[in-house]
Design an enzyme around this catalytic site. Sequence first.
Site, PDB file in Angstrom:
ATOM      1  N   HIS A  86       0.826  -1.205   0.000  1.00 28.12           N
ATOM      2  CA  HIS A  86       0.000   0.000   0.000  1.00 28.12           C
ATOM      3  C   HIS A  86       0.863   1.259   0.000  1.00 28.12           C
ATOM      4  CE1 HIS A  86      -3.975  -1.603   0.265  1.00 28.12           C
ATOM      5  NE2 HIS A  86      -3.752  -2.257   1.403  1.00 28.12           N
TER       6      HIS A  86
ATOM      7  N   CYS B  32      -0.751   1.014  -4.107  1.00 27.44           N
ATOM      8  CA  CYS B  32      -2.019   1.702  -4.287  1.00 27.44           C
ATOM      9  C   CYS B  32      -2.532   2.149  -2.925  1.00 27.44           C
ATOM     10  CB  CYS B  32      -3.026   0.765  -4.951  1.00 27.44           C
ATOM     11  SG  CYS B  32      -3.287  -0.754  -4.048  1.00 27.44           S
TER      12      CYS B  32
END
Length: 182
Positions: free
Chosen positions: A114, A179
């Site tokens: 992430h 992301c």
Amino acid sequence: MLRSLLSTALTSTLCLAAFPALARENHAILIGANQYQNLAERWWLKGPANDVQLVAEYLTTDAPVPFAPENVTVLTDGVDGYEDPTLEAIRTAFAELTERAQPGDFVYLHFSGHGTQAPAKDPDSELDGLDELFLPVDIGAWSNQVGEVENALVDDEIGVMIDALRAKGADVWAVFDSCPAS
């Protein structure tokens, strides 16, 4: 004009592809963050562990210029035999590699997990006023007291770590496959 652009792009690509072949030694740090202790399980990832294992296998067996297995550091969680990609483990891997790096070495960095953005600590240093963050598995919550995500790896720190490798004379490539976690 188009022919000239394509020729220039091809020449640039071929020159870049030659860097690992010219390297004195090849090194890699492969980071795959999957299970975030302080995020709800629905935000956990499955792909990063698989990604870094496949990249490690490719670099050590199938790459045109193979990497010695002892020169490939894999940090990933949920897989036996690897150290978890905590903030401290990432910093330690970079420090150890910076210590070993020599002029002419090639370094491949792979960040999978992430990522997010947060208000920049120094707004004048960022055109959009935001810092980009890579999230190790031991991130904390957003802290209003310090104005950041605890244990996040901030783009400025990543830049300092890469600059330290480059100052040793190494050529560095970095890939970010991340992301938002929100």
